[in-house]
Design a protein around this motif. Structure first.
Motif, PDB file in Angstrom:
ATOM      1  N   THR A  79     -21.138  46.828 -46.537  1.00 37.74           N
ATOM      2  CA  THR A  79     -21.736  47.024 -45.483  1.00 37.74           C
ATOM      3  C   THR A  79     -20.755  47.957 -44.515  1.00 37.74           C
ATOM      4  O   THR A  79     -21.320  48.935 -44.029  1.00 37.74           O
ATOM      5  CB  THR A  79     -21.816  45.733 -44.595  1.00 37.74           C
ATOM      6  OG1 THR A  79     -22.732  45.110 -45.455  1.00 37.74           O
ATOM      7  CG2 THR A  79     -22.812  46.119 -43.466  1.00 37.74           C
ATOM      8  N   VAL A  82     -21.101  51.491 -45.916  1.00 36.17           N
ATOM      9  CA  VAL A  82     -22.542  52.039 -45.797  1.00 36.17           C
ATOM     10  C   VAL A  82     -22.762  52.498 -44.321  1.00 36.17           C
ATOM     11  O   VAL A  82     -23.248  53.765 -43.832  1.00 36.17           O
ATOM     12  CB  VAL A  82     -23.542  51.246 -46.144  1.00 36.17           C
ATOM     13  CG1 VAL A  82     -25.026  51.808 -45.869  1.00 36.17           C
ATOM     14  CG2 VAL A  82     -23.582  51.132 -47.714  1.00 36.17           C
ATOM     15  N   LYS A  85     -20.885  55.756 -43.539  1.00 29.87           N
ATOM     16  CA  LYS A  85     -21.506  56.934 -44.082  1.00 29.87           C
ATOM     17  C   LYS A  85     -22.880  57.324 -43.246  1.00 29.87           C
ATOM     18  O   LYS A  85     -23.280  58.374 -43.013  1.00 29.87           O
ATOM     19  CB  LYS A  85     -22.018  56.652 -45.580  1.00 29.87           C
ATOM     20  CG  LYS A  85     -20.892  56.507 -46.411  1.00 29.87           C
ATOM     21  CD  LYS A  85     -19.938  57.902 -46.591  1.00 29.87           C
ATOM     22  CE  LYS A  85     -18.865  57.736 -47.514  1.00 29.87           C
ATOM     23  NZ  LYS A  85     -18.062  58.833 -47.096  1.00 29.87           N
TER      24      LYS A  85
END
Length: 91
Positions: A79, A82, A85
């Motif tokens: 998590t 992500v 990003k």
């Protein structure tokens, strides 16, 4: 998000986790949609996580991005990666 969950097949827990970043992009974003996107992630089964994003682009070259940026209780490294990003792509 339902469609993403429906195309995942196999035995839950016996496959890698997946994260989807559904993005609502428009000239205006309804305040309720922005609040929905800013809420914590949604678990869609055992191995599918959604982190919605709302992007309001009312003027060229400027945008207001709403996404959850707080802590999380599960999926730590995945998590975190992500969300880092997503913050780069939707800043």
């Amino acid at each position: 998000m339902e469609h993403a969950g429906s195309v995942r097949t196999g035995l839950a827990g016996a496959r890698d986790a997946a994260m989807i970043l559904p993005a609502l992009i428009g000239d205006t974003v309804h305040p309720a949609a922005a609040r929905w996107a800013g809420a914590d992630g949604r678990a869609l089964g055992a191995t599918l996580i959604a982190r919605p994003i709302a992007v309001e682009a009312a003027t060229p070259g400027a945008a207001r991005v709403t996404m959850y940026r707080g802590g999380f209780a599960w999926g730590g490294m995945f998590t975190s990666h992500v969300l880092e990003k997503a913050a780069l792509y939707f800043h």
